[in-house]
Design a protein around this motif. Structure first.
Motif, PDB file in Angstrom:
ATOM      1  N   ARG A  39       0.821  -1.214   0.000  1.00  8.36           N
ATOM      2  CA  ARG A  39       0.000   0.000   0.000  1.00  8.36           C
ATOM      3  C   ARG A  39       0.851   1.257   0.000  1.00  8.36           C
ATOM      4  NH1 ARG A  39      -4.366  -0.376  -2.178  1.00  8.36           N
ATOM      5  NH2 ARG A  39      -5.067   1.440  -1.081  1.00  8.36           N
ATOM      6  N   MET A 114      -0.331   4.850  -6.649  1.00 15.12           N
ATOM      7  CA  MET A 114       0.291   3.575  -6.302  1.00 15.12           C
ATOM      8  C   MET A 114       1.114   3.066  -7.487  1.00 15.12           C
ATOM      9  SD  MET A 114      -0.942   3.634  -3.394  1.00 15.12           S
ATOM     10  CE  MET A 114      -1.036   2.182  -2.419  1.00 15.12           C
ATOM     11  N   GLU A 137       2.743   5.453   2.885  1.00 13.98           N
ATOM     12  CA  GLU A 137       1.994   4.212   2.959  1.00 13.98           C
ATOM     13  C   GLU A 137       0.560   4.557   3.338  1.00 13.98           C
ATOM     14  OE1 GLU A 137       1.938  -0.081   5.281  1.00 13.98           O
ATOM     15  OE2 GLU A 137       3.579   1.305   5.648  1.00 13.98           O
ATOM     16  N   GLN A 139      -2.688   3.447   5.053  1.00 17.64           N
ATOM     17  CA  GLN A 139      -3.147   2.486   6.051  1.00 17.64           C
ATOM     18  C   GLN A 139      -4.614   2.802   6.366  1.00 17.64           C
ATOM     19  OE1 GLN A 139      -0.484   3.140   9.358  1.00 17.64           O
ATOM     20  NE2 GLN A 139       1.140   1.940   8.414  1.00 17.64           N
TER      21      GLN A 139
END
Length: 147
Positions: A39, A114, A137, A139
């Motif tokens: 991710r 991404m 990242e 999350q």
């Protein structure tokens, strides 16, 4: 015979563990593969969005009183009454707008690109420490700097 068995019991796990080692970049630091962070991505854009707040009734009332007092200074007779009424209405509108702007909130729409090409869009109240081009990242609904 016991020494040979002991040597085999120690060397086999060591050989297996050395095969699990990640490749080095030459400086002794371990490289983390892209698959290790599924991710992770790069911040593509950060757009501030300001949303006006809700005015309080007191702001419109205060604006109406002030506008009425100012409007009363103009004209005479029925013209004075019209100026007072117009001042009160204008003051109420101005008081509400001033209060809306004073209570405005800003949030930020952040787009993370991404490696797969997917674009993840998140809304954040605070972007301290984040800027376009940063590796991060995702999350859930949070964005954290990639480590």
């Amino acid at each position: 015979m016991k020494n040979a068995t002991l040597a085999v019991c120690i060397s086999v796990p060591l050989i297996a563990l050395s095969a699990c080692q990640q490749p080095s970049d030459g400086d002794g630091e371990t490289q983390i593969s892209a698959a290790a962070c599924e991710r992770c991505g790069e911040i593509e854009s950060i757009t501030p969005v300001t949303v006006k707040g809700e005015p309080r009734a007191g702001a419109a009332l205060a604006g109406a009183v002030i506008g009425g007092v100012v409007g009363h200074q103009f004209g005479s007779g029925s013209g004075n009454d019209a100026a007072t009424a117009a001042g009160a209405v204008g003051g109420a509108v101005a008081g509400s707008e001033i209060d809306r702007r004073r209570n405005a909130k800003t949030h930020y729409d952040v787009v993370v690109r991404m490696p797969s090409g997917e674009r993840v869009e998140l809304t954040r109240v605070d972007i301290a420490g984040l800027s376009v081009g940063d590796e991060v990242e995702v999350q859930g609904n949070r964005i954290v700097p990639a480590s």
